[in-house]
Write a protein that holds these residues in place. Structure first.
Motif, PDB file in Angstrom:
ATOM      1  N   LEU A 110       0.837  -1.189   0.000  1.00 11.35           N
ATOM      2  CA  LEU A 110       0.000   0.000   0.000  1.00 11.35           C
ATOM      3  C   LEU A 110       0.880   1.249   0.000  1.00 11.35           C
ATOM      4  N   PRO A 111       0.347   2.380  -0.469  1.00 15.42           N
ATOM      5  CA  PRO A 111       1.018   3.652  -0.201  1.00 15.42           C
ATOM      6  C   PRO A 111       1.079   3.870   1.313  1.00 15.42           C
ATOM      7  N   THR A 112       2.129   4.519   1.786  1.00 15.10           N
ATOM      8  CA  THR A 112       2.308   4.658   3.228  1.00 15.10           C
ATOM      9  C   THR A 112       1.205   5.466   3.891  1.00 15.10           C
ATOM     10  N   ASN A 113       0.661   6.480   3.197  1.00 13.39           N
ATOM     11  CA  ASN A 113      -0.413   7.245   3.832  1.00 13.39           C
ATOM     12  C   ASN A 113      -1.695   6.421   3.922  1.00 13.39           C
ATOM     13  N   VAL A 114      -1.931   5.558   2.928  1.00 17.62           N
ATOM     14  CA  VAL A 114      -3.117   4.709   2.942  1.00 17.62           C
ATOM     15  C   VAL A 114      -3.019   3.685   4.074  1.00 17.62           C
ATOM     16  N   ALA A 115      -1.812   3.171   4.308  1.00 17.77           N
ATOM     17  CA  ALA A 115      -1.622   2.213   5.397  1.00 17.77           C
ATOM     18  C   ALA A 115      -1.946   2.847   6.746  1.00 17.77           C
ATOM     19  N   ALA A 116      -1.460   4.065   6.970  1.00 15.34           N
ATOM     20  CA  ALA A 116      -1.741   4.751   8.231  1.00 15.34           C
ATOM     21  C   ALA A 116      -3.227   5.055   8.374  1.00 15.34           C
ATOM     22  N   ASN A 117      -3.835   5.466   7.280  1.00 15.14           N
ATOM     23  CA  ASN A 117      -5.266   5.780   7.291  1.00 15.14           C
ATOM     24  C   ASN A 117      -6.084   4.541   7.655  1.00 15.14           C
ATOM     25  N   LEU A 118      -5.732   3.416   7.042  1.00 13.50           N
ATOM     26  CA  LEU A 118      -6.472   2.190   7.299  1.00 13.50           C
ATOM     27  C   LEU A 118      -6.322   1.754   8.755  1.00 13.50           C
ATOM     28  N   TYR A 119      -5.127   1.880   9.284  1.00 13.84           N
ATOM     29  CA  TYR A 119      -4.915   1.518  10.689  1.00 13.84           C
ATOM     30  C   TYR A 119      -5.741   2.409  11.613  1.00 13.84           C
ATOM     31  N   LEU A 133      11.147   4.119  -1.182  1.00 15.87           N
ATOM     32  CA  LEU A 133      11.362   5.520  -0.854  1.00 15.87           C
ATOM     33  C   LEU A 133      10.745   6.379  -1.964  1.00 15.87           C
ATOM     34  N   GLY A 134      11.150   7.628  -2.052  1.00 21.50           N
ATOM     35  CA  GLY A 134      10.563   8.522  -3.040  1.00 21.50           C
ATOM     36  C   GLY A 134      10.897   8.116  -4.464  1.00 21.50           C
ATOM     37  N   ASN A 239      11.897  16.816   7.742  1.00 24.01           N
ATOM     38  CA  ASN A 239      12.154  15.781   8.735  1.00 24.01           C
ATOM     39  C   ASN A 239      11.860  14.405   8.152  1.00 24.01           C
ATOM     40  N   GLY A 240      12.538  13.398   8.673  1.00 18.38           N
ATOM     41  CA  GLY A 240      12.246  12.026   8.285  1.00 18.38           C
ATOM     42  C   GLY A 240      12.717  11.712   6.883  1.00 18.38           C
ATOM     43  N   THR A 241      12.316  10.552   6.418  1.00 20.93           N
ATOM     44  CA  THR A 241      12.698  10.052   5.095  1.00 20.93           C
ATOM     45  C   THR A 241      11.452   9.964   4.223  1.00 20.93           C
ATOM     46  N   PHE A 242      11.566  10.444   3.016  1.00 17.92           N
ATOM     47  CA  PHE A 242      10.475  10.420   2.050  1.00 17.92           C
ATOM     48  C   PHE A 242      10.209   8.953   1.691  1.00 17.92           C
ATOM     49  N   THR A 243       9.145   8.388   2.258  1.00 13.59           N
ATOM     50  CA  THR A 243       8.875   6.955   2.129  1.00 13.59           C
ATOM     51  C   THR A 243       7.471   6.746   1.576  1.00 13.59           C
ATOM     52  N   MET A 244       7.363   6.255   0.350  1.00 13.79           N
ATOM     53  CA  MET A 244       6.072   6.218  -0.324  1.00 13.79           C
ATOM     54  C   MET A 244       5.366   4.873  -0.265  1.00 13.79           C
ATOM     55  N   GLY A 245       6.097   3.769  -0.113  1.00 14.74           N
ATOM     56  CA  GLY A 245       5.456   2.456  -0.196  1.00 14.74           C
ATOM     57  C   GLY A 245       5.797   1.550   0.970  1.00 14.74           C
TER      58      GLY A 245
END
Length: 347
Positions: A110-119, A133-134, A239-245
């Motif tokens: 999943l895209p990382t934002n979708v994973a957080a949203n689902l959780y 990463l990006g 901040n942090g690391t650009f992490t997309m997947g």
């Protein structure tokens, strides 16, 4: 800041919607027999009784799926510990999320934002590993854009509105002194539309992820890679690391099958490393399984795909990236920064 879309409107990040329409290529002696993909089940040829736990695995076309190609090949000939039934799709909202929610999938990309949203919305999944990463690039037919500040007053064609792509672009434009609503005319279109328009020379400026960006560069020699947004992220002081997947696991499945989950992580890490270390052979497998339509494109894209494998406590480094998305739009990650329960840490 423009109105951002919620998860239900989010299509795959650049991660899943990157490839243009698949084209069939002749089989070679180095590739396994053709299988259906989009979406389809990829079954091992060995008797299931001889294999370990069955895992229903969901993958996306593009960068998040590329690293799993060797795993699919090994699974098909029965050389994996687990037995994987694989669903390959391009749209997480339609191909992946419904099957995670109803239990048809056990592990999925999943895209990382979708994973957080689902959780945050359901609590049904945990983050299992970071895998990409990006991969976003700004391409130009010309030589006027060498920094994000140079986008002032220009029209930029982009894809995946309402996903990581939009939030990151808005953030980086703001960090470079631009108002995304007023200073840049951002035209949101599909990946296929932007790829076609840029490759044909009908537009001069776009933002695409690998491997769609790779496709354009190979098809139109007048187009150059103007800005790598991963570099822009670092240069902005973000901040942090650009992490997309990433890949997630259903919490219930993980609780019931801890050894199978650990075996998956071992096999998945080995697959990613194989693809990165053997780009020619890996590209053939990526094409064979329909993850990217052409091996030549896949091979050129592998060095730019930023495939990684990060599991365990190290995954928590993504929290700073989530803070950036939360600042852009809290609903992009489900209304809050995921707590420690989001991270699957083997005991």
């Amino acid at each position: 800041m423009k109105k951002l879309f919620s998860l239900t409107l989010a299509l795959a990040l650049a991660l899943g919607l990157t490839a243009c329409g698949p084209k069939e290529a002749p089989e070679t002696e180095t590739t396994p027999p053709a299988v259906e993909t989009t979406p389809a089940a990829v079954e091992s040829q060995a008797p299931e009784s001889e294999l370990g736990t069955n895992i229903n695995l969901g993958l996306l076309n593009g960068p998040t799926g590329m690293g799993a190609a060797k795993l699919l090949a090994d699974n098909e000939i029965g050389e994996t510990v687990n037995h994987y039934t694989v669903t390959l799709g391009s749209d997480p909202a339609n191909d992946i999320l419904p099957k995670l929610n109803n239990g048809e999938l056990d592990i999925a990309a999943l895209p990382t934002n979708v994973a957080a949203n689902l959780y945050n919305k359901t609590g049904k999944v945990q983050l299992l590993a970071l895998n990409t990463l990006g991969v976003l690039h700004i391409l130009e037919n010309g030589d006027t854009v060498n920094s994000l500040a140079d986008l002032n007053g220009k029209t930029l064609y982009a894809i995946n509105q309402g996903t990581n792509t939009e939030y990151v672009l808005d953030y980086l434009l703001t960090q470079n002194g631009l108002d995304p609503d007023a200073d840049v005319d951002i035209q949101w279109k599909t990946s296929e539309e932007v790829t076609s328009l840029m490759a044909s020379g009908e537009i001069d400026l776009c933002m695409l992820p690998v491997p769609a960006a790779t496709t354009v560069l190979m098809q139109n020699s007048d187009v150059r890679d103007a800005i790598d947004l991963s570099d822009a992220w670092t240069e902005s002081g973000a901040n942090g690391t650009f992490t997309m997947g990433c890949v997630v696991v259903r919490t219930e499945f993980a609780q019931e099958n801890p050894q199978a989950v650990q075996d998956f992580l071992t096999e998945y890490e080995a697959s990613i490393n194989y693809i990165k270390d053997n780009p020619e052979e890996g590209a053939a497998l990526i094409e064979q399984y329909g993850i990217v339509p052409k091996a030549a494109i896949a091979q050129a894209a592998i060095p730019q795909a930023n495939m990684i494998f990060v599991a365990g406590q190290d995954m928590k480094s993504i929290s700073s990236y989530y803070e950036v998305l939360f600042a852009a739009d809290p609903e992009s990650i489900g209304g809050s920064i995921p707590d420690d329960g989001f991270y699957y840490i083997a005991e």
